[in-house]
Design a protein around this motif. Sequence first.
Motif, short mmCIF file in Angstrom:
data_model
loop_
_atom_site.label_atom_id
_atom_site.label_comp_id
_atom_site.label_asym_id
_atom_site.label_seq_id
_atom_site.Cartn_x
_atom_site.Cartn_y
_atom_site.Cartn_z
N VAL A 8 -26.65 -49.13 -10.79
CA VAL A 8 -27.93 -49.41 -10.15
C VAL A 8 -28.62 -50.54 -10.91
CG1 VAL A 8 -30.18 -48.50 -9.50
CG2 VAL A 8 -28.16 -47.03 -9.37
N VAL A 9 -28.96 -51.63 -10.20
CA VAL A 9 -29.58 -52.79 -10.84
C VAL A 9 -30.92 -53.06 -10.17
CG1 VAL A 9 -29.27 -55.18 -11.56
CG2 VAL A 9 -27.26 -53.72 -11.18
N ASP A 10 -32.01 -52.83 -10.89
CA ASP A 10 -33.36 -53.04 -10.35
C ASP A 10 -34.31 -53.25 -11.52
OD1 ASP A 10 -36.06 -52.42 -9.17
OD2 ASP A 10 -34.83 -52.04 -7.40
N ASP A 11 -35.23 -54.21 -11.39
CA ASP A 11 -36.11 -54.50 -12.52
C ASP A 11 -37.21 -53.47 -12.69
OD1 ASP A 11 -37.29 -55.48 -10.11
OD2 ASP A 11 -38.72 -56.64 -11.28
N SER A 12 -37.50 -52.66 -11.66
CA SER A 12 -38.51 -51.61 -11.77
C SER A 12 -37.88 -50.36 -12.39
CB SER A 12 -39.08 -51.28 -10.40
OG SER A 12 -39.81 -50.07 -10.44
N ALA A 13 -38.42 -49.94 -13.52
CA ALA A 13 -37.88 -48.75 -14.18
C ALA A 13 -38.04 -47.51 -13.30
CB ALA A 13 -38.58 -48.55 -15.52
N VAL A 14 -39.15 -47.46 -12.57
CA VAL A 14 -39.39 -46.30 -11.69
C VAL A 14 -38.37 -46.26 -10.56
CG1 VAL A 14 -41.02 -45.24 -10.09
CG2 VAL A 14 -41.86 -46.23 -12.23
N VAL A 15 -38.20 -47.40 -9.88
CA VAL A 15 -37.25 -47.45 -8.77
C VAL A 15 -35.83 -47.22 -9.28
CG1 VAL A 15 -36.26 -48.92 -6.98
CG2 VAL A 15 -38.72 -48.97 -7.40
N ARG A 16 -35.51 -47.85 -10.39
CA ARG A 16 -34.16 -47.71 -10.96
C ARG A 16 -33.87 -46.24 -11.27
NH1 ARG A 16 -35.00 -51.19 -14.64
NH2 ARG A 16 -35.16 -49.89 -16.50
N GLY A 17 -34.84 -45.57 -11.87
CA GLY A 17 -34.65 -44.17 -12.21
C GLY A 17 -34.53 -43.28 -10.98
N LEU A 18 -35.36 -43.55 -9.96
CA LEU A 18 -35.31 -42.75 -8.74
C LEU A 18 -33.99 -42.92 -8.01
CD1 LEU A 18 -38.86 -43.10 -7.11
CD2 LEU A 18 -37.71 -40.98 -7.75
N VAL A 19 -33.56 -44.17 -7.87
CA VAL A 19 -32.31 -44.44 -7.17
C VAL A 19 -31.14 -43.78 -7.89
CG1 VAL A 19 -30.66 -46.26 -6.57
CG2 VAL A 19 -33.10 -46.57 -6.07
N ALA A 20 -31.13 -43.89 -9.22
CA ALA A 20 -30.06 -43.27 -10.00
C ALA A 20 -30.09 -41.75 -9.84
CB ALA A 20 -30.20 -43.64 -11.48
N VAL A 64 -22.67 -44.69 -13.12
CA VAL A 64 -21.99 -45.03 -14.38
C VAL A 64 -22.84 -45.93 -15.27
CG1 VAL A 64 -19.68 -44.72 -13.44
CG2 VAL A 64 -20.79 -46.95 -13.24
N ALA A 65 -23.86 -46.59 -14.69
CA ALA A 65 -24.71 -47.47 -15.50
C ALA A 65 -25.93 -47.89 -14.70
CB ALA A 65 -23.94 -48.71 -15.96
N THR A 66 -26.97 -48.30 -15.39
CA THR A 66 -28.14 -48.92 -14.77
C THR A 66 -28.45 -50.20 -15.54
OG1 THR A 66 -29.75 -47.72 -16.14
CG2 THR A 66 -29.09 -46.69 -14.04
N ALA A 67 -29.14 -51.12 -14.87
CA ALA A 67 -29.50 -52.38 -15.51
C ALA A 67 -30.79 -52.90 -14.90
CB ALA A 67 -28.38 -53.41 -15.35
N SER A 68 -31.56 -53.66 -15.68
CA SER A 68 -32.86 -54.14 -15.22
C SER A 68 -32.81 -55.55 -14.64
CB SER A 68 -33.88 -54.10 -16.36
OG SER A 68 -33.44 -54.90 -17.45
#
Length: 362
Positions: free
Chosen positions: A2-14, A26-30
């Motif tokens: 999951v690649v998203d600059d918003s920590a909130v959106v990134r966390g929700l999507v994950a 397997v990973a997230t990135a900003s």
Amino acid sequence: MVVDDSAVVRGLVAKWLGDDPAVEVVATASNGDMALKNLASADPEIVVLDIEMPVMDGLTALPKILEHSNEIQVLMSSTLTTRNAEISMRALSMGAADYVSKPESTREVTTSLSFQQELVGKVVNLAAARRLQSGGKVFKGGKASTLNEDILPQVSSRGVISKRKMSSAMPKIIGVGSSTGGPQALLKFLNSMKDELRLPVLVTQHMPPAFTNILAEHLGRATGLPCKQAEDGDVIQTGHVYVAPGDYHMIVENRDGQKVIRINQDDPENFCRPAVDPLFRSLAKLFGSATLGVVLTGMGHDGLKGAQEIVNAGGTVIAQDEATSIVWGMPGAVSQAGLCSAVLPLDEIGEKVIDITKGEAL
């Protein structure tokens, strides 16, 4: 990944993805640069890629991700703005598998059940379809998805598909249904017919309102064909392409001896609006055996009931094959139901359609 600059959106999507038993994040990135640095160690099948990010945006990162491995599929994530719709269309033309429409505000993202369902559905479908095509197991370790089975790729036997005889009537109309992977498929399909197209083409592509007008403009520029987003009351013309507007079903009716397009907001069908079934039903009713239906890549089974109506009226249905489909859901449904007169690679469908319109394919 999951690649998203918003920590909130990134966390929700994950979290949403991780909550489905069939999915492992397997990973997230900003940003795109961080995603590229983590590709080798994470080895993702699907990358959910935001468009607007600092350091490296999604459109810049996309070709680099695809260059890393041709096995990775990229799902673009963008808000419903005209600008982002245009960027998403560029991303699809560059090799992105699909897109998902993200609400404009973080607050809306956190409360949007439709966004969550669309996101998880597309991730699971893309991965499942790729695994089916490669002959592997759809879900490892028996961890089946919690998604509605109606929108998952079918895992039934891939045996010999029975084909119907083509209609002896000369077609007067071409109806096309598509979804996941559709914009790329539509471009190839129309480009292969543009020099000899002598019939109207009506397209229902599963897309939100901000995207369908951009799609019509893109197809018109790329093919040189007269192509527009359909409007209520349009009189269909030979050689013109009409795209159903987002959030509206498109049908055709007879008005004072002319065939006109009507758009409506009747209830969604197959979880979709626009949906392919209403279009196909109206064409079968109005044109009967002179109807030619084409079902291209897409998840779910929208178009199946409408294709049955076309066949019942004596018309012809052809579908894209599994090997060239991003997701062999819609074309697979009509193919396995025995409704098709031909199931072909994408590169051969346009030529077949032209042959049918000339009476040379019987």
